[in-house]
Structures are given as structure tokens and as C-alpha cells.
Design an enzyme around this catalytic site. Structure first.
Site, PDB file in Angstrom:
ATOM      1  N   GLY A 239       3.571 -47.181 -49.822  1.00  0.00           N
ATOM      2  CA  GLY A 239       3.043 -46.496 -50.989  1.00  0.00           C
ATOM      3  C   GLY A 239       1.552 -46.563 -51.224  1.00  0.00           C
ATOM      4  N   GLU A 275       6.252 -51.430 -45.662  1.00  0.00           N
ATOM      5  CA  GLU A 275       6.651 -50.150 -45.042  1.00  0.00           C
ATOM      6  C   GLU A 275       5.616 -49.069 -45.287  1.00  0.00           C
ATOM      7  OE1 GLU A 275      10.183 -49.395 -47.310  1.00  0.00           O
ATOM      8  OE2 GLU A 275      11.420 -50.781 -46.180  1.00  0.00           O
ATOM      9  N   GLY A 277       3.492 -45.806 -44.688  1.00  0.00           N
ATOM     10  CA  GLY A 277       3.612 -44.592 -43.884  1.00  0.00           C
ATOM     11  C   GLY A 277       2.312 -43.815 -43.951  1.00  0.00           C
ATOM     12  N   ARG A 278       2.030 -43.319 -45.158  1.00  0.00           N
ATOM     13  CA  ARG A 278       0.868 -42.455 -45.366  1.00  0.00           C
ATOM     14  C   ARG A 278      -0.441 -43.107 -44.916  1.00  0.00           C
ATOM     15  NH1 ARG A 278       0.771 -38.384 -49.122  1.00  0.00           N
ATOM     16  NH2 ARG A 278       2.559 -39.315 -50.174  1.00  0.00           N
ATOM     17  N   TYR A 318       3.115 -30.380 -53.752  1.00  0.00           N
ATOM     18  CA  TYR A 318       2.606 -31.443 -54.637  1.00  0.00           C
ATOM     19  C   TYR A 318       1.238 -31.120 -55.231  1.00  0.00           C
ATOM     20  CZ  TYR A 318       5.545 -34.187 -51.306  1.00  0.00           C
ATOM     21  OH  TYR A 318       6.530 -34.671 -50.487  1.00  0.00           O
ATOM     22  N   CYS A 346       4.404 -14.749 -46.977  1.00  0.00           N
ATOM     23  CA  CYS A 346       4.544 -13.819 -48.095  1.00  0.00           C
ATOM     24  C   CYS A 346       5.023 -14.518 -49.361  1.00  0.00           C
ATOM     25  CB  CYS A 346       5.498 -12.702 -47.697  1.00  0.00           C
ATOM     26  SG  CYS A 346       4.850 -11.850 -46.258  1.00  0.00           S
ATOM     27  N   GLU A 347       4.214 -15.439 -49.861  1.00  0.00           N
ATOM     28  CA  GLU A 347       4.472 -16.129 -51.119  1.00  0.00           C
ATOM     29  C   GLU A 347       3.119 -16.499 -51.705  1.00  0.00           C
ATOM     30  OE1 GLU A 347       7.368 -18.744 -51.982  1.00  0.00           O
ATOM     31  OE2 GLU A 347       8.669 -18.316 -50.278  1.00  0.00           O
ATOM     32  N   TYR A 375       3.164 -36.605 -43.631  1.00  0.00           N
ATOM     33  CA  TYR A 375       3.901 -35.590 -44.386  1.00  0.00           C
ATOM     34  C   TYR A 375       3.352 -34.196 -44.086  1.00  0.00           C
ATOM     35  CZ  TYR A 375       5.277 -39.977 -46.505  1.00  0.00           C
ATOM     36  OH  TYR A 375       5.722 -41.269 -46.681  1.00  0.00           O
TER      37      TYR A 375
END
Ligand SMILES: *Cc1c(COP(=O)(O)O)cnc(C)c1O
Length: 421
Positions: A239, A275, A277-278, A318, A346-347, A375
Site C-alpha cells: 500500500g 506485500e 506492489g505499486r 480512478y 469510442c467513450e 496496474y
């Protein structure tokens, strides 16, 4: 810190010009730096020096086999959240006794897979899961090592979609009920209760919520020991955030995080797992894209690039900020331009940035998204039938394609037309 710098006017990944990779693999693509991955892993490993510890890379951040093998060879364990991740970790050479299994919805099949192949521990998140784990282990004649994930009800002060430690989140058991649930676990013959797990969220930019959670874990450790449980391992989750914008205040360093862990939990004599990750993968990767068009709108200019929300979904999902820089270093004093930076999907959600000031670029120029290593590729899809973009790993002056772009034909042939058509 990372290893993506301008040299002689050109953005490099370590010693390789990014434009050279673009010429070889086409755009868009992800590129990762081995040196940055290893440096970030080492920072965590060093931060826990003096404690019996294991850094388990949360591989959901970036799970290419080459990234896993790079970290595994440096001594990392892995935090996995699915049977697929477990198999990926094993395939990259991670031994079972260095793999921890997290997640709220482990199926009996996934549990069997891990018990069969070997596992360091399951981080159990609920009583029903505990029952399935116990029954599965007993049926296999095995004993499953577990920690129980407690939800400490602290506000991680991060984006709502990645906060996991408040009582309203789906994760873990309420810390207030921990003693009762540990007693239940201890009564199950297929389980070996070895510790406590906590993970309060992602992209935390302050140590205070971690410290609050870890103080609660320290208290719980003493209580559970008094209740007769042999608590000997604490899994503290991941985190720690990264600086996405270069100009904002830098989040705490792993060294400070490690010092806080020693201060709040060091006296307990437990083995410590973390743990991250980022922080290991995030700044170790770029997404590189080419400008297709510069389109002048009524009140704004659009930079239409060949990367899109299906390749990097963080801004759409996000409201995430990514620095976007030209691959050719802008001349000193060059006038900045203001763009809405969008992809071809197309959004309207396919927008990477609105009103972004950046050096002027033109059609055909390359741009790089910083901090896209975590991510990024793992969340990509083939929406709009855009093939998954390649991943490239750089190591000093070498680079290798670690996942190639599928052809249209390969993409189409994954579908099957039923006989009646
Ligand atoms: C996502 C996750 C992590 C990693 O979080 P980062 O913010 O990437 O460090 C660690 N542990 C668990 C259980 C997770 O779900």
C-alpha cells in the site's frame, strides 16, 4: 527514483533509447526497467534489515513472467490473489514456501491448487473461507498454514476504490471479532494458525494510517498470545504510495516505513512479511504511445494518441494522474501547449488528461506515460478489438519483448462460431 531519463535529447530506458524500442515493436507498448524494479525491491528488503522478514511482491501490480523472475531471483516472495497468479508465480520459479495467497474469494479449486503445489500461508478473509480451507486440507491429508486478515477500521485516506481497511469494505474480519474467529480457527484440525494479516489500502501517501493499523495488530498479537495462540508471523500488506506527479510532495520512503514497523511491532519477535506492489513496479514502467492527430476543438486542442483506456485504465477508473512527457526532450524555453489527451476508443471516459500543460508535440511524435508500471498492463483489455499491447523489459543496454502483440488473426481465432451458424 527510476531509470527513465533524457540523454542527449532523447528519453532512455536505462541505456536504451525509447524511440529505438518503438521502432522495433511499434506503439503503443509498455517498457520496464530491471534496475528500477530491483532497486525498489532492495529498498524494502533493506528497510526491514534486522528483522526476520520476507518481501512478498504483490504481483497483481505487474505479473509478466519476466518481471516475476527478475524479482524472484533477487529473493522476493510473491503475494498472489488467484489461482492464475499462483500458477504464474510457480512458472516464474518462485517456490511454494515463498508464496502467500490473499483474496476474499478463494475457491476450493484454487485452495487445492495451492495446497498441492506448496504454499507459505493462506491469508484467510472470512469464516466461510476458513471452513472450506479446513475441509479441503483435511480431505487432502494436509494442514494449511494460515493468518487471518483483520480489518482494523482505519481510514487509509486514499481513493475510495482502493481503500480496504474501513469496516464497510469487503476485506478481512472486523478486528473486534478477531479473538472469537481465532478461537474457531484453532479448533479446526486442518489449519495451523501462525499469524495475523492486515492490508488497509493502496497508494497511501502518509504513514499515520499504517501506524494506527499496526498498533492495533501489536495489541491483538498480545491478546491472541494470551489466549494461547502461537502468533509468530505478521503480514503487514502493501500500500505504500508513489509520487505520480513530479511536483507533489513525495510519499514516505520505504526506509521510514521500515523504521515505523520496527518501532510498532519489532518488540514482538515475529517474522514480518510485507506485500508491496505499486512501489516496486509503478515507477519501473512507462507506457509509450504515438500521437495520431492534433485536433483543434472549439475551445481546446485534443491530442489523439494511439494508446487508450483499454491499454491503461487508471485515469478512467480512478481519475489517476500520470505525467505525460515527449520522448524527444523539449528545447529549453520551448513554449508549452495545453491539450486534452485522449485515446481512440469510442467513450468519453477514454481521456487521459484534461487541460494538460505539456511541451508542444505534433502528429507522429512519441509520448511516454510515467509511473505506468503498476496496474497498467495487468488491467488492460482488448476493448474495441485493440490487441493487447506488448511489454518490453530493459536491462542496461539490452531489451527484450516479454509479451508480444497478438495479431488480429490470433485475436479473432480465440472465438468459436457454433455449428448452427
Ligand atoms: C493490492 C494488494 C497489495 C499491494 O498493494 P500496493 O498498493 O500495490 O502495494 C498487497 N496486499 C494485498 C492483499 C492486496 O490486495
Amino acid at each position: 527514483m527510476d531509470h527513465f531519463l533524457y540523454r542527449n535529447g532523447a528519453l532512455h530506458a536505462e541505456d536504451v533509447p525509447v524511440a529505438e524500442i518503438a521502432a522495433a515493436v511499434g506503439t503503443p507498448f509498455y517498457v520496464y526497467s530491471t534496475a528500477t524494479l530491483l532497486r525498489h525491491f532492495q529498498l524494502f528488503d533493506d528497510a526491514l534489515e534486522g528483522l526476520d522478514h520476507l518481501v512478498c511482491y504483490a504481483m497483481k501490480a505487474a505479473s509478466n513472467q519476466a518481471i516475476l523472475a527478475t524479482l524472484a531471483q533477487a529473493g522476493a516472495g510473491m503475494d498472489v490473489v488467484s489461482g492464475g497468479e499462483y500458477m504464474r508465480a510457480k512458472a516464474a520459479g518462485v517456490p511454494g514456501d515463498k508464496i502467500v495467497f490473499s483474496g476474499v474469494g478463494k475457491t476450493a479449486a484454487e485452495i487445492r491448487l495451492a495446497l498441492e503445489g506448496g504454499i507459505r500461508q493462506f491469508n484467510v478473509e472470512s469464516e466461510p473461507e476458513m471452513e472450506v480451507l479446513n475441509a479441503t486440507a483435511l480431505a487432502m491429508g494436509k494442514i494449511a498454514p494460515i493468518t487471518i486478515r483483520v480489518n482494523p477500521d482505519v481510514d487509509a485516506k486514499t481513493h475510495a476504490k482502493i481503500a480496504t481497511g474501513k469496516s464497510e469494505n469487503k476485506f478481512g474480519i472486523p478486528i473486534s471479532r478477531a479473538r472469537e474467529v481465532y478461537a474457531l480457527a484453532a479448533s479446526m484440525d486442518g489449519l495451523d494458525v501462525i499469524g495475523i494479516d492486515v492490508h488497509i489500502g493502496s497508494q497511501l501517501t502518509d504513514l499515520a494510517p499504517f501506524e494506527l493499523a499496526y498498533q492495533k495488530v501489536a495489541e491483538l498479537t498480545e491478546q491472541l498470545r494470551a489466549d494461547g495462540h502461537d502468533i509468530r508471523r505478521l503480514d503487514l500488506g502493501g500500500g505504500l504510495g508513489i509520487p505520480y506527479a513530479r511536483d507533489n510532495q513525495a510519499p514516505p520512503l520505504p526506509l521510514d516505513y521500515g523504521a515505523m514497523i520496527k518501532r510498532t511491532l519489532g518488540h514482538l519477535g515475529c517474522e514480518i512479511e510485507i506485500e508491496p506492489g505499486r512501489l516496486i513496479a509503478g515507477n519501473a514502467g512507462l507506457m509509450v504511445s504515438e500521437v495520431i492527430y492534433v485536433k483543434s476543438g472549439e475551445d481546446r486542442d485534443f491530442l489523439i494518441i494511439d494508446g487508450a483506456m483499454n491499454d491503461l485504465i487508471r485515469p478512467a477508473m480512478y481519475e489517476a494522474y500520470h505525467d505525460i512527457i515527449p520522448v524527444v526532450e523539449p528545447a529549453p524555453g520551448a513554449e508549452p501547449a495545453t491539450f486534452d489527451i485522449v485515446g481512440p476508443v469510442c467513450e468519453t471516459g477514454d481521456t487521459f488528461a484534461r487541460g494538460r500543460q505539456m511541451p508542444a508535440v505534433a502528429a507522429g511524435d512519441l509520448v511516454a506515460f510515467r509511473s505506468a508500471g503498476a496496474y497498467g498492463a495487468v488491467m488492460s483489455s482488448e476493448y474495441n478489438s485493440r490487441p493487447l499491447i506488448p511489454e518490453v523489459l530493459v536491462n542496461e543496454d539490452q531489451f527484450a519483448v516479454i509479451r508480444r502483440r497478438p495479431t488480429f488473426d490470433e485475436m479473432i481465432k480465440r472465438d468459436t462460431i457454433p455449428e448452427w451458424l
